[in-house]
Design an enzyme around this catalytic site. Structure first.
Site, PDB file in Angstrom:
ATOM      1  N   HIS A   9       0.759  -1.222  -0.084  1.00  7.16           N
ATOM      2  CA  HIS A   9       0.108  -0.016   0.000  1.00  7.16           C
ATOM      3  C   HIS A   9       0.781   1.194  -0.248  1.00  7.16           C
ATOM      4  O   HIS A   9       0.453   2.450  -0.079  1.00  7.16           O
ATOM      5  CB  HIS A   9      -0.978   0.359   1.213  1.00  7.16           C
ATOM      6  CG  HIS A   9      -0.232   0.495   2.480  1.00  7.16           C
ATOM      7  ND1 HIS A   9       0.408  -0.592   3.053  1.00  7.16           N
ATOM      8  CD2 HIS A   9       0.077   1.221   3.402  1.00  7.16           C
ATOM      9  CE1 HIS A   9       1.073  -0.034   4.218  1.00  7.16           C
ATOM     10  NE2 HIS A   9       0.797   0.993   4.698  1.00  7.16           N
TER      11      HIS A   9
HETATM   12  C1  UD1 Z   1      -0.773   6.310   5.969  1.00  6.80           C
HETATM   13  C2  UD1 Z   1       0.634   6.808   5.948  1.00  6.80           C
HETATM   14  C3  UD1 Z   1       0.846   5.602   5.920  1.00  6.80           C
HETATM   15  C4  UD1 Z   1       0.925   4.121   7.055  1.00  6.80           C
HETATM   16  C5  UD1 Z   1      -0.644   4.387   5.760  1.00  6.80           C
HETATM   17  C6  UD1 Z   1      -1.445   2.548   7.062  1.00  6.80           C
HETATM   18  C7  UD1 Z   1       0.730   8.957   6.185  1.00  6.80           C
HETATM   19  C8  UD1 Z   1       1.626  10.451   5.228  1.00  6.80           C
HETATM   20  N1  UD1 Z   1       0.951   7.695   5.503  1.00  6.80           N
HETATM   21  O1  UD1 Z   1      -1.432   6.306   4.059  1.00  6.80           O
HETATM   22  O2  UD1 Z   1       2.713   5.642   6.320  1.00  6.80           O
HETATM   23  O3  UD1 Z   1       1.593   3.199   6.456  1.00  6.80           O
HETATM   24  O4  UD1 Z   1      -1.674   5.364   6.556  1.00  6.80           O
HETATM   25  O5  UD1 Z   1      -2.425   2.125   6.311  1.00  6.80           O
HETATM   26  O6  UD1 Z   1       0.177   9.142   6.687  1.00  6.80           O
HETATM   27  N2  UD1 Z   1      -8.128   5.516   2.347  1.00  6.80           N
HETATM   28  C9  UD1 Z   1     -10.167   5.551   1.713  1.00  6.80           C
HETATM   29  N3  UD1 Z   1     -10.449   5.305   3.362  1.00  6.80           N
HETATM   30  C10 UD1 Z   1      -9.943   5.661   4.396  1.00  6.80           C
HETATM   31  C11 UD1 Z   1      -8.138   5.925   4.620  1.00  6.80           C
HETATM   32  C12 UD1 Z   1      -7.583   6.185   2.786  1.00  6.80           C
HETATM   33  O7  UD1 Z   1     -10.568   5.467   1.191  1.00  6.80           O
HETATM   34  O8  UD1 Z   1     -10.037   5.529   5.293  1.00  6.80           O
HETATM   35  C13 UD1 Z   1      -7.598   6.316   0.531  1.00  6.80           C
HETATM   36  C14 UD1 Z   1      -8.047   7.510  -0.038  1.00  6.80           C
HETATM   37  O9  UD1 Z   1      -8.230   7.915  -1.199  1.00  6.80           O
HETATM   38  C15 UD1 Z   1      -7.090   8.458   0.377  1.00  6.80           C
HETATM   39  C16 UD1 Z   1      -6.031   7.154   0.543  1.00  6.80           C
HETATM   40  O10 UD1 Z   1      -6.469   5.926   0.608  1.00  6.80           O
HETATM   41  O11 UD1 Z   1      -6.809   9.565  -0.704  1.00  6.80           O
HETATM   42  C17 UD1 Z   1      -5.023   6.991   1.338  1.00  6.80           C
HETATM   43  O12 UD1 Z   1      -5.232   7.811   2.164  1.00  6.80           O
HETATM   44  P1  UD1 Z   1      -3.572   8.586   3.085  1.00  6.80           P
HETATM   45  O13 UD1 Z   1      -4.325   8.254   4.797  1.00  6.80           O
HETATM   46  O14 UD1 Z   1      -3.355   9.471   2.609  1.00  6.80           O
HETATM   47  O15 UD1 Z   1      -2.386   7.076   3.526  1.00  6.80           O
HETATM   48  P2  UD1 Z   1      -2.712   6.132   3.783  1.00  6.80           P
HETATM   49  O16 UD1 Z   1      -2.380   5.710   2.266  1.00  6.80           O
HETATM   50  O17 UD1 Z   1      -3.913   5.579   4.375  1.00  6.80           O
HETATM   51  N1  UDP Z   2      -3.397  -5.436   8.987  1.00  7.39           N
HETATM   52  C1  UDP Z   2      -5.195  -5.337   9.133  1.00  7.39           C
HETATM   53  N2  UDP Z   2      -5.688  -6.304   8.564  1.00  7.39           N
HETATM   54  C2  UDP Z   2      -5.187  -5.867   6.921  1.00  7.39           C
HETATM   55  C3  UDP Z   2      -3.964  -5.513   6.526  1.00  7.39           C
HETATM   56  C4  UDP Z   2      -3.047  -3.988   8.062  1.00  7.39           C
HETATM   57  O1  UDP Z   2      -4.985  -5.656  10.615  1.00  7.39           O
HETATM   58  O2  UDP Z   2      -5.866  -6.117   6.316  1.00  7.39           O
HETATM   59  C5  UDP Z   2      -3.298  -4.652  10.625  1.00  7.39           C
HETATM   60  C6  UDP Z   2      -1.627  -5.441  10.157  1.00  7.39           C
HETATM   61  O3  UDP Z   2      -1.674  -6.486  11.369  1.00  7.39           O
HETATM   62  C7  UDP Z   2      -1.057  -4.662  11.203  1.00  7.39           C
HETATM   63  C8  UDP Z   2      -1.089  -2.717  10.686  1.00  7.39           C
HETATM   64  O4  UDP Z   2      -2.377  -3.201   9.661  1.00  7.39           O
HETATM   65  O5  UDP Z   2      -1.012  -4.766  12.630  1.00  7.39           O
HETATM   66  C9  UDP Z   2      -0.125  -2.342   9.665  1.00  7.39           C
HETATM   67  O6  UDP Z   2      -0.876  -1.409   8.834  1.00  7.39           O
HETATM   68  P1  UDP Z   2      -0.566  -1.223   7.224  1.00  7.39           P
HETATM   69  O7  UDP Z   2      -0.269  -2.086   6.925  1.00  7.39           O
HETATM   70  O8  UDP Z   2      -1.884  -0.603   7.216  1.00  7.39           O
HETATM   71  O9  UDP Z   2       0.434   0.419   7.739  1.00  7.39           O
HETATM   72  P2  UDP Z   2       1.720   0.328   8.155  1.00  7.39           P
HETATM   73  O10 UDP Z   2       2.101  -0.251   9.115  1.00  7.39           O
HETATM   74  O11 UDP Z   2       2.823   0.799   7.371  1.00  7.39           O
HETATM   75  O12 UDP Z   2       2.646   1.975   8.737  1.00  7.39           O
END
Ligand code: UD1
Ligand code: UDP
Length: 365
Positions: free
Chosen positions: A210
Protein backbone atom coordinates in the site's frame (compact mmCIF):
# COMPACT_ATOMS: atom_id res chain seq x y z
CA UNK A 1 2.37 5.85 40.90
CA UNK A 2 1.31 8.44 38.37
CA UNK A 3 0.01 11.64 39.91
CA UNK A 4 -3.73 11.22 40.12
CA UNK A 5 -4.66 14.35 38.24
CA UNK A 6 -2.13 13.74 35.45
CA UNK A 7 -3.96 13.90 32.15
CA UNK A 8 -2.81 12.12 29.00
CA UNK A 9 -4.10 12.95 25.51
CA UNK A 10 -3.67 10.24 22.89
CA UNK A 11 -3.72 11.34 19.25
CA UNK A 12 -4.34 8.69 16.58
CA UNK A 13 -5.73 8.55 13.07
CA UNK A 14 -4.87 5.42 11.09
CA UNK A 15 -5.15 1.62 11.26
CA UNK A 16 -1.63 0.90 12.57
CA UNK A 17 -1.92 3.62 15.24
CA UNK A 18 -5.21 2.18 16.54
CA UNK A 19 -3.62 -1.29 16.76
CA UNK A 20 -0.31 -0.15 18.24
CA UNK A 21 -1.88 2.22 20.79
CA UNK A 22 -4.50 -0.29 21.95
CA UNK A 23 -2.27 -1.62 24.73
CA UNK A 24 -1.37 1.94 25.80
CA UNK A 25 -5.06 2.83 26.06
CA UNK A 26 -5.70 -0.33 28.06
CA UNK A 27 -2.78 0.45 30.36
CA UNK A 28 -4.23 3.93 31.02
CA UNK A 29 -7.54 2.28 31.91
CA UNK A 30 -5.81 -0.25 34.16
CA UNK A 31 -3.87 2.44 36.02
CA UNK A 32 -6.92 4.71 36.15
CA UNK A 33 -5.05 7.50 34.38
CA UNK A 34 -7.29 10.20 33.02
CA UNK A 35 -7.03 10.16 29.21
CA UNK A 36 -8.59 11.87 26.22
CA UNK A 37 -8.69 10.10 22.89
CA UNK A 38 -8.36 12.37 19.85
CA UNK A 39 -9.03 10.77 16.44
CA UNK A 40 -7.91 12.88 13.48
CA UNK A 41 -10.11 10.97 11.01
CA UNK A 42 -7.18 10.33 8.63
CA UNK A 43 -8.62 6.83 8.21
CA UNK A 44 -12.41 6.73 8.17
CA UNK A 45 -13.55 3.69 6.13
CA UNK A 46 -15.02 1.12 8.51
CA UNK A 47 -12.51 -1.57 7.51
CA UNK A 48 -9.55 0.71 8.37
CA UNK A 49 -11.07 2.30 11.44
CA UNK A 50 -14.22 1.37 13.39
CA UNK A 51 -13.69 -2.37 12.98
CA UNK A 52 -10.53 -2.06 15.11
CA UNK A 53 -12.22 -0.01 17.83
CA UNK A 54 -14.89 -2.73 18.09
CA UNK A 55 -12.61 -5.74 17.92
CA UNK A 56 -9.92 -4.36 20.23
CA UNK A 57 -12.66 -3.15 22.59
CA UNK A 58 -11.44 0.43 22.66
CA UNK A 59 -13.45 3.36 23.96
CA UNK A 60 -14.96 5.66 21.34
CA UNK A 61 -12.80 8.73 20.66
CA UNK A 62 -13.65 11.77 22.80
CA UNK A 63 -12.94 13.96 19.78
CA UNK A 64 -13.44 12.94 16.15
CA UNK A 65 -11.81 15.59 13.98
CA UNK A 66 -13.01 13.97 10.72
CA UNK A 67 -10.21 15.49 8.65
CA UNK A 68 -10.27 12.71 6.03
CA UNK A 69 -8.08 12.43 2.93
CA UNK A 70 -6.23 15.21 1.12
CA UNK A 71 -2.82 16.38 -0.03
CA UNK A 72 -0.09 16.24 2.65
CA UNK A 73 -0.26 19.98 3.34
CA UNK A 74 -4.04 20.15 3.40
CA UNK A 75 -4.45 17.07 5.57
CA UNK A 76 -1.65 17.89 8.02
CA UNK A 77 -2.60 21.58 8.23
CA UNK A 78 -6.23 20.87 8.99
CA UNK A 79 -5.28 18.32 11.63
CA UNK A 80 -2.79 20.72 13.20
CA UNK A 81 -5.39 23.47 13.64
CA UNK A 82 -8.02 21.07 14.99
CA UNK A 83 -5.67 19.28 17.40
CA UNK A 84 -4.45 22.60 18.77
CA UNK A 85 -8.05 23.65 19.43
CA UNK A 86 -8.71 20.41 21.35
CA UNK A 87 -5.45 20.60 23.34
CA UNK A 88 -6.22 24.18 24.38
CA UNK A 89 -9.60 22.99 25.55
CA UNK A 90 -8.47 19.79 27.32
CA UNK A 91 -5.13 21.04 28.73
CA UNK A 92 -3.43 17.65 29.07
CA UNK A 93 -0.04 17.19 30.79
CA UNK A 94 1.25 14.73 28.20
CA UNK A 95 0.36 14.04 24.55
CA UNK A 96 1.16 10.61 23.13
CA UNK A 97 1.53 9.90 19.41
CA UNK A 98 2.64 6.66 17.73
CA UNK A 99 4.55 6.02 14.52
CA UNK A 100 5.09 8.17 11.45
CA UNK A 101 1.83 9.21 9.77
CA UNK A 102 0.60 12.72 9.05
CA UNK A 103 -1.60 12.43 12.17
CA UNK A 104 1.56 11.93 14.25
CA UNK A 105 3.30 14.95 12.74
CA UNK A 106 0.25 17.16 13.30
CA UNK A 107 -0.15 15.97 16.90
CA UNK A 108 3.51 16.54 17.68
CA UNK A 109 3.72 20.01 16.11
CA UNK A 110 0.48 21.19 17.72
CA UNK A 111 1.69 20.02 21.15
CA UNK A 112 5.22 21.42 20.68
CA UNK A 113 3.96 25.03 20.87
CA UNK A 114 1.93 24.38 24.04
CA UNK A 115 2.98 23.77 27.65
CA UNK A 116 2.61 19.99 27.39
CA UNK A 117 5.04 17.07 27.21
CA UNK A 118 5.12 14.96 24.05
CA UNK A 119 5.74 11.22 24.07
CA UNK A 120 6.64 9.54 20.76
CA UNK A 121 5.83 5.85 20.78
CA UNK A 122 8.04 4.02 18.22
CA UNK A 123 10.73 6.70 18.20
CA UNK A 124 14.06 6.41 16.40
CA UNK A 125 13.03 4.46 13.31
CA UNK A 126 14.93 5.60 10.24
CA UNK A 127 14.79 4.52 6.60
CA UNK A 128 17.30 7.27 5.71
CA UNK A 129 15.10 7.94 2.69
CA UNK A 130 13.99 11.57 2.83
CA UNK A 131 11.69 11.04 -0.15
CA UNK A 132 9.30 9.12 2.09
CA UNK A 133 6.76 11.39 3.81
CA UNK A 134 6.93 9.03 6.79
CA UNK A 135 10.67 9.75 7.26
CA UNK A 136 10.01 13.49 7.57
CA UNK A 137 7.18 12.79 10.00
CA UNK A 138 9.30 10.61 12.27
CA UNK A 139 12.40 12.80 12.27
CA UNK A 140 10.44 15.98 13.06
CA UNK A 141 8.38 14.23 15.74
CA UNK A 142 11.48 12.82 17.45
CA UNK A 143 13.08 16.24 17.53
CA UNK A 144 10.15 17.90 19.30
CA UNK A 145 9.34 15.01 21.67
CA UNK A 146 10.14 14.94 25.41
CA UNK A 147 9.83 11.15 25.73
CA UNK A 148 11.37 9.03 22.99
CA UNK A 149 10.00 5.51 23.36
CA UNK A 150 12.42 3.56 21.18
CA UNK A 151 11.41 -0.05 20.45
CA UNK A 152 14.99 -1.37 20.27
CA UNK A 153 18.60 -0.43 21.04
CA UNK A 154 19.12 0.11 17.30
CA UNK A 155 16.43 2.81 17.21
CA UNK A 156 17.81 4.33 20.45
CA UNK A 157 21.24 4.53 18.77
CA UNK A 158 19.78 6.39 15.79
CA UNK A 159 18.38 8.96 18.23
CA UNK A 160 21.77 9.28 19.96
CA UNK A 161 23.40 9.75 16.53
CA UNK A 162 21.15 12.80 16.09
CA UNK A 163 22.30 14.18 19.45
CA UNK A 164 18.93 13.80 21.13
CA UNK A 165 19.15 13.93 24.94
CA UNK A 166 19.91 10.61 26.58
CA UNK A 167 17.42 11.43 29.39
CA UNK A 168 14.59 11.50 26.87
CA UNK A 169 15.31 8.02 25.48
CA UNK A 170 13.54 4.93 26.86
CA UNK A 171 13.95 1.51 25.24
CA UNK A 172 10.53 -0.09 25.71
CA UNK A 173 10.09 -2.73 23.02
CA UNK A 174 7.40 -2.19 20.39
CA UNK A 175 3.73 -2.06 21.41
CA UNK A 176 2.99 -4.25 18.39
CA UNK A 177 4.27 -7.19 20.47
CA UNK A 178 1.72 -6.31 23.17
CA UNK A 179 -1.03 -6.29 20.52
CA UNK A 180 0.01 -9.61 18.95
CA UNK A 181 0.36 -11.36 22.31
CA UNK A 182 -3.05 -10.09 23.44
CA UNK A 183 -4.88 -11.25 20.31
CA UNK A 184 -2.96 -14.23 18.93
CA UNK A 185 -4.82 -16.96 20.83
CA UNK A 186 -8.19 -15.30 20.27
CA UNK A 187 -7.48 -15.11 16.54
CA UNK A 188 -6.62 -18.81 16.36
CA UNK A 189 -9.81 -19.67 18.27
CA UNK A 190 -12.32 -17.32 16.68
CA UNK A 191 -11.23 -16.59 13.14
CA UNK A 192 -12.81 -18.54 10.26
CA UNK A 193 -10.85 -16.63 7.64
CA UNK A 194 -9.04 -19.68 6.22
CA UNK A 195 -12.32 -21.51 5.54
CA UNK A 196 -13.95 -18.31 4.29
CA UNK A 197 -11.30 -17.89 1.59
CA UNK A 198 -10.70 -21.61 0.94
CA UNK A 199 -7.11 -21.58 2.23
CA UNK A 200 -5.10 -24.33 3.93
CA UNK A 201 -2.69 -23.48 6.72
CA UNK A 202 0.91 -23.34 5.43
CA UNK A 203 -0.22 -23.55 1.81
CA UNK A 204 -0.49 -19.91 0.76
CA UNK A 205 1.43 -16.65 0.62
CA UNK A 206 0.07 -13.45 2.20
CA UNK A 207 0.64 -10.16 0.35
CA UNK A 208 0.09 -6.56 1.45
CA UNK A 209 1.24 -3.53 -0.56
CA UNK A 210 0.00 0.00 0.00
CA UNK A 211 3.03 2.33 0.26
CA UNK A 212 2.73 5.49 -1.82
CA UNK A 213 6.20 4.96 -3.33
CA UNK A 214 5.08 1.56 -4.68
CA UNK A 215 1.43 1.85 -5.62
CA UNK A 216 1.33 5.47 -6.79
CA UNK A 217 3.98 4.66 -9.42
CA UNK A 218 2.53 2.55 -12.25
CA UNK A 219 5.86 0.98 -13.18
CA UNK A 220 6.75 0.00 -9.61
CA UNK A 221 3.28 -1.38 -8.89
CA UNK A 222 3.41 -3.38 -12.15
CA UNK A 223 6.89 -4.76 -11.26
CA UNK A 224 5.64 -5.73 -7.82
CA UNK A 225 2.64 -7.64 -9.22
CA UNK A 226 4.78 -9.36 -11.86
CA UNK A 227 7.19 -10.45 -9.12
CA UNK A 228 4.32 -11.80 -7.03
CA UNK A 229 3.07 -13.76 -10.04
CA UNK A 230 6.53 -15.35 -10.44
CA UNK A 231 6.49 -16.31 -6.76
CA UNK A 232 3.07 -17.95 -7.16
CA UNK A 233 4.24 -19.93 -10.20
CA UNK A 234 7.66 -20.96 -8.84
CA UNK A 235 6.37 -21.97 -5.41
CA UNK A 236 3.15 -23.36 -6.93
CA UNK A 237 1.05 -21.54 -4.36
CA UNK A 238 -1.99 -19.31 -3.94
CA UNK A 239 -1.52 -15.68 -2.87
CA UNK A 240 -4.05 -13.70 -0.85
CA UNK A 241 -3.93 -9.89 -1.02
CA UNK A 242 -6.10 -7.88 1.42
CA UNK A 243 -5.91 -4.61 -0.45
CA UNK A 244 -5.69 -1.14 1.13
CA UNK A 245 -8.01 1.43 -0.55
CA UNK A 246 -5.05 3.51 -1.78
CA UNK A 247 -3.70 0.48 -3.66
CA UNK A 248 -7.15 -0.55 -4.95
CA UNK A 249 -7.75 2.94 -6.34
CA UNK A 250 -4.37 2.91 -8.13
CA UNK A 251 -4.84 -0.61 -9.46
CA UNK A 252 -8.11 0.50 -11.10
CA UNK A 253 -6.72 3.82 -12.30
CA UNK A 254 -3.61 2.24 -13.86
CA UNK A 255 -5.73 -0.65 -15.26
CA UNK A 256 -3.22 -3.18 -13.95
CA UNK A 257 -4.12 -6.83 -14.15
CA UNK A 258 -4.20 -8.92 -11.01
CA UNK A 259 -2.20 -12.14 -11.60
CA UNK A 260 -4.30 -15.29 -11.88
CA UNK A 261 -3.28 -16.95 -8.62
CA UNK A 262 -3.67 -13.78 -6.55
CA UNK A 263 -6.93 -13.56 -4.62
CA UNK A 264 -7.83 -9.90 -4.00
CA UNK A 265 -9.89 -9.37 -0.83
CA UNK A 266 -11.04 -6.44 1.31
CA UNK A 267 -8.81 -5.22 4.17
CA UNK A 268 -9.24 -7.69 7.03
CA UNK A 269 -10.05 -7.08 10.68
CA UNK A 270 -7.26 -7.68 13.20
CA UNK A 271 -8.12 -11.24 14.27
CA UNK A 272 -8.59 -12.44 10.69
CA UNK A 273 -5.40 -10.71 9.57
CA UNK A 274 -3.37 -12.21 12.44
CA UNK A 275 -4.71 -15.63 11.50
CA UNK A 276 -3.73 -15.09 7.85
CA UNK A 277 -0.24 -14.06 8.97
CA UNK A 278 0.14 -17.05 11.29
CA UNK A 279 -1.01 -19.55 8.68
CA UNK A 280 0.93 -18.12 5.71
CA UNK A 281 4.01 -19.97 4.48
CA UNK A 282 5.55 -16.62 3.54
CA UNK A 283 4.62 -12.94 3.80
CA UNK A 284 5.33 -10.41 1.04
CA UNK A 285 4.80 -6.84 2.17
CA UNK A 286 5.73 -3.17 2.08
CA UNK A 287 4.04 -2.48 5.43
CA UNK A 288 6.03 -1.57 8.53
CA UNK A 289 3.73 -3.28 11.02
CA UNK A 290 3.45 -6.42 8.93
CA UNK A 291 7.27 -6.82 8.79
CA UNK A 292 7.28 -6.66 12.59
CA UNK A 293 4.36 -9.05 13.07
CA UNK A 294 5.90 -11.59 10.69
CA UNK A 295 9.09 -11.67 12.77
CA UNK A 296 7.06 -11.97 15.99
CA UNK A 297 4.93 -14.81 14.62
CA UNK A 298 7.90 -16.71 13.15
CA UNK A 299 6.79 -16.38 9.51
CA UNK A 300 9.48 -15.55 6.91
CA UNK A 301 9.03 -12.14 5.30
CA UNK A 302 10.11 -10.55 2.04
CA UNK A 303 9.93 -6.76 1.96
CA UNK A 304 8.95 -5.13 -1.32
CA UNK A 305 10.91 -1.94 -0.72
CA UNK A 306 14.38 -0.56 -1.34
CA UNK A 307 14.94 0.19 2.35
CA UNK A 308 13.44 -0.59 5.71
CA UNK A 309 13.32 1.24 9.03
CA UNK A 310 13.09 -2.19 10.68
CA UNK A 311 16.66 -3.52 10.09
CA UNK A 312 16.33 -5.68 13.23
CA UNK A 313 14.07 -8.06 11.25
CA UNK A 314 16.81 -8.54 8.66
CA UNK A 315 19.57 -8.88 11.25
CA UNK A 316 17.78 -11.79 12.98
CA UNK A 317 17.16 -13.51 9.62
CA UNK A 318 13.36 -13.01 9.56
CA UNK A 319 13.19 -10.62 6.63
CA UNK A 320 14.81 -9.84 3.28
CA UNK A 321 14.74 -6.62 1.33
CA UNK A 322 14.13 -7.10 -2.42
CA UNK A 323 12.60 -3.91 -3.88
CA UNK A 324 10.14 -4.35 -6.75
CA UNK A 325 12.23 -5.99 -9.45
CA UNK A 326 10.25 -9.12 -10.45
CA UNK A 327 13.22 -11.50 -10.43
CA UNK A 328 14.56 -10.13 -7.14
CA UNK A 329 11.12 -10.71 -5.60
CA UNK A 330 11.03 -14.27 -6.91
CA UNK A 331 14.59 -15.08 -5.78
CA UNK A 332 14.08 -13.53 -2.33
CA UNK A 333 10.81 -15.39 -1.87
CA UNK A 334 12.30 -18.74 -2.86
CA UNK A 335 15.18 -18.21 -0.45
CA UNK A 336 13.03 -17.10 2.49
CA UNK A 337 10.48 -19.86 1.82
CA UNK A 338 13.14 -22.42 2.65
CA UNK A 339 14.44 -20.60 5.69
CA UNK A 340 13.94 -21.94 9.20
CA UNK A 341 12.04 -19.62 11.54
CA UNK A 342 14.27 -20.11 14.57
CA UNK A 343 15.01 -16.43 15.11
CA UNK A 344 14.33 -14.40 18.23
CA UNK A 345 11.71 -11.66 18.03
CA UNK A 346 13.71 -8.41 18.21
CA UNK A 347 10.86 -6.16 19.41
CA UNK A 348 10.66 -6.97 23.12
CA UNK A 349 8.54 -8.98 25.51
CA UNK A 350 5.08 -7.43 25.11
CA UNK A 351 5.32 -5.03 28.05
CA UNK A 352 5.98 -1.85 26.04
CA UNK A 353 2.78 -0.10 27.18
CA UNK A 354 3.62 -0.76 30.84
CA UNK A 355 7.12 0.68 30.36
CA UNK A 356 5.78 3.73 28.52
CA UNK A 357 3.29 4.63 31.27
CA UNK A 358 5.87 3.87 33.93
CA UNK A 359 8.17 6.47 32.37
CA UNK A 360 5.39 9.06 32.23
CA UNK A 361 4.47 8.22 35.84
CA UNK A 362 8.06 8.60 37.05
CA UNK A 363 8.30 12.11 35.68
CA UNK A 364 4.86 13.20 36.85
CA UNK A 365 5.52 12.41 40.50
C1 UD1 B 1 -1.16 6.32 5.71
C2 UD1 B 1 0.25 6.70 6.14
C3 UD1 B 1 1.17 5.51 5.93
C4 UD1 B 1 0.65 4.28 6.64
C5 UD1 B 1 -0.80 4.01 6.25
C6 UD1 B 1 -1.37 2.92 7.12
C7 UD1 B 1 0.86 9.07 5.83
C8 UD1 B 1 1.65 10.03 5.02
N1 UD1 B 1 0.77 7.81 5.33
O1 UD1 B 1 -1.13 6.02 4.32
O2 UD1 B 1 2.45 5.81 6.45
O3 UD1 B 1 1.44 3.18 6.29
O4 UD1 B 1 -1.59 5.20 6.48
O5 UD1 B 1 -2.41 2.24 6.52
O6 UD1 B 1 0.34 9.44 6.86
N2 UD1 B 1 -8.62 6.04 1.91
C9 UD1 B 1 -9.85 5.42 2.02
N3 UD1 B 1 -10.36 5.25 3.26
C10 UD1 B 1 -9.74 5.67 4.39
C11 UD1 B 1 -8.49 6.29 4.26
C12 UD1 B 1 -7.93 6.46 3.02
O7 UD1 B 1 -10.47 5.04 1.04
O8 UD1 B 1 -10.27 5.46 5.48
C13 UD1 B 1 -8.01 6.21 0.57
C14 UD1 B 1 -8.24 7.60 0.00
O9 UD1 B 1 -8.39 7.47 -1.38
C15 UD1 B 1 -6.94 8.32 0.31
C16 UD1 B 1 -5.92 7.18 0.20
O10 UD1 B 1 -6.60 6.03 0.68
O11 UD1 B 1 -6.67 9.36 -0.57
C17 UD1 B 1 -4.67 7.42 1.02
O12 UD1 B 1 -4.97 7.70 2.39
P1 UD1 B 1 -3.94 8.49 3.33
O13 UD1 B 1 -4.46 8.57 4.70
O14 UD1 B 1 -3.53 9.76 2.66
O15 UD1 B 1 -2.64 7.60 3.31
P2 UD1 B 1 -2.45 6.03 3.45
O16 UD1 B 1 -2.04 5.49 2.13
O17 UD1 B 1 -3.59 5.42 4.14
N1 UDP C 1 -3.66 -5.11 9.18
C1 UDP C 1 -4.97 -5.57 9.37
N2 UDP C 1 -5.68 -5.93 8.27
C2 UDP C 1 -5.19 -5.88 7.01
C3 UDP C 1 -3.85 -5.42 6.82
C4 UDP C 1 -3.12 -5.04 7.93
O1 UDP C 1 -5.45 -5.65 10.50
O2 UDP C 1 -5.90 -6.23 6.06
C5 UDP C 1 -2.87 -4.69 10.35
C6 UDP C 1 -1.59 -5.45 10.57
O3 UDP C 1 -1.83 -6.57 11.39
C7 UDP C 1 -0.68 -4.43 11.23
C8 UDP C 1 -1.19 -3.10 10.70
O4 UDP C 1 -2.47 -3.35 10.15
O5 UDP C 1 -0.82 -4.43 12.63
C9 UDP C 1 -0.27 -2.54 9.66
O6 UDP C 1 -0.85 -1.41 9.10
P1 UDP C 1 -0.48 -0.86 7.66
O7 UDP C 1 0.17 -1.92 6.85
O8 UDP C 1 -1.71 -0.23 7.12
O9 UDP C 1 0.51 0.35 7.99
P2 UDP C 1 2.09 0.47 8.28
O10 UDP C 1 2.43 -0.44 9.40
O11 UDP C 1 2.80 0.15 7.00
O12 UDP C 1 2.23 1.92 8.60
Amino acid sequence: MIHEDHHVAIVLGTRPEIIKLSSVIRECQKRKIQFTLIHTGQHYSDELDSVFFEQLELPAPDYQLAVGSGSHGEQTGEMLAEIERVLLDVEPDTVLVQGDTNSVLAGAIAASKLPVDIGHVEAGLRSFDREMPEETNRVVTDHVADYLFAPTETSADYLRDEDLDEERIYVTGNTVVDAVREHQALAAKKSTVLEDFGLDSGEFVLLTAHRAENVDDRERFDGLLTGVERVAVDLDTEVIYPIHPRAKNRLDEFELEVPERVQLVEPQDYLDFLELERAASLILTDSGGVQEEASILGVPCVTLRDNTERPETIDVGANRLVGVDPNAIRDGAVEMYETSSAWENPFGDGTAAERILEAVADRSE
